[in-house]
Design a protein around this motif. Structure first.
Motif, PDB file in Angstrom:
ATOM      1  N   THR A   1     -16.241  -1.225   4.069  1.00  0.00           N
ATOM      2  CA  THR A   1     -15.535  -1.415   5.347  1.00  0.00           C
ATOM      3  C   THR A   1     -16.334  -0.835   6.506  1.00  0.00           C
TER       4      THR A   1
ATOM      5  N   ALA B   1      -8.006  -0.691   3.682  1.00  0.00           N
ATOM      6  CA  ALA B   1      -8.947  -0.509   4.806  1.00  0.00           C
ATOM      7  C   ALA B   1      -9.712  -1.805   5.079  1.00  0.00           C
TER       8      ALA B   1
ATOM      9  N   THR C   1      -9.152  -4.105   8.508  1.00  0.00           N
ATOM     10  CA  THR C   1     -10.310  -4.404   9.365  1.00  0.00           C
ATOM     11  C   THR C   1     -10.440  -5.916   9.535  1.00  0.00           C
TER      12      THR C   1
ATOM     13  N   THR D   1       0.834  -1.211   0.000  1.00  0.00           N
ATOM     14  CA  THR D   1       0.000   0.000   0.000  1.00  0.00           C
ATOM     15  C   THR D   1       0.865   1.255   0.000  1.00  0.00           C
TER      16      THR D   1
ATOM     17  N   LEU E   1     -14.749   2.005   0.798  1.00  0.00           N
ATOM     18  CA  LEU E   1     -14.721   2.488   2.189  1.00  0.00           C
ATOM     19  C   LEU E   1     -16.097   2.298   2.831  1.00  0.00           C
TER      20      LEU E   1
END
Lengths: 127, 127, 127
Positions: free
Chosen positions: C83, C10, C14, B119, C80
């Motif tokens: 998530t 992300a 998570t 990333t 996003l």
């Protein structure tokens, strides 16, 4: 990558169908989350979805390597064959766990062909 | 992407091996589908495969982002390390569930390194 | 592909959090490997992670097809959102399995939107 994408779409749409069947089976057979066992009818429907996850992690990366380095159209055809094998597997397993062999074996075999073929193709052609 | 593909091949081939072990263990320990519990020897073999799925969904996307944006050869080396860690994990877990820690931790750590490194590399280099 | 990569990061970070929660719950509730059942508190935490694997195999390929063929920034925003929906799902499920509906439905819906939107975009634009 048009045919690789169509094969991905068919495989994932079929998988969404298996996911929805599990939710429906939870209500129908009274198997409340977080439980995933206790009713054999539910368990067969649940295992079809679970086993499809187990095969998708092999299938999707292999399909894309094959589609990119070997042949998009051949990847598409093998990929649609994979989805047909999964549908066969689900129909077999939903009816009787003992009869799930052919669909299971064909799914796995196509995954292996894509993995080995795609890797060889990438090593020959690729930078 | 030659080394990234080789690492993908090694990881998925090892995973196929874990899959075949589960089928074999079903017969050996008499655990009939759709059941996945009831025999601790079967359950250890099953959990090795299941846990590998759980790690593959982290590993494969991270490996490819890292291989594309950071370094193909370094991705290949870390990826082969991941497969070695998985083989260690399987050997540990097949013998005794209590000893699976080192292989599990190393697999997870390599996954995190690829995710974070890939990333960062993509944000610096990528369009 | 900057926003697609950030959304991938992300989602996977998570997911790593859910994985670590399972390890912690094993110790806290005394559920020793290879067991994954027998304590409802552990099972809820385990199912959050398992269900996230089940959704990631739909989400990640769909996200990348959408990001590449439709819009990187829109893929990033939807990703996003995915998530956030997963975090909602986990908070709901950790508290009470009966309340997990909204987070589960939203996650699945975003996966479907990315899959269908990405496939249509690829067929229109792609070679």
């Amino acid at each position: 990558m048009r045919f690789t994408i169509l094969a991905t779409f068919a495989a994932l749409l079929t998988y969404c169908w298996f996911l929805l069947k599990v939710g429906q089976a939870r209500r129908k057979f009274g198997v409340e989350a977080p439980k995933t066992t206790g009713n054999a009818d539910f368990e067969r429907i649940f295992r079809v979805q679970q086993n499809t996850v187990e095969q998708l992690v092999l299938f999707l990366p292999s399909l894309w390597i094959f589609g990119f380095y070997v042949s998009d159209i051949l990847a598409g055809l093998l990929g649609l064959g994979w989805t047909a094998a999964r549908a066969l597997y689900a129909a077999e397993y939903y009816a009787d766990a003992k009869t799930r062999g052919p669909g299971a074996a064909l799914t796995f075999l196509i995954g292996i062909v894509l993995l080995v073929g795609g890797t060889i193709g990438a090593l020959i052609k690729g930078p």
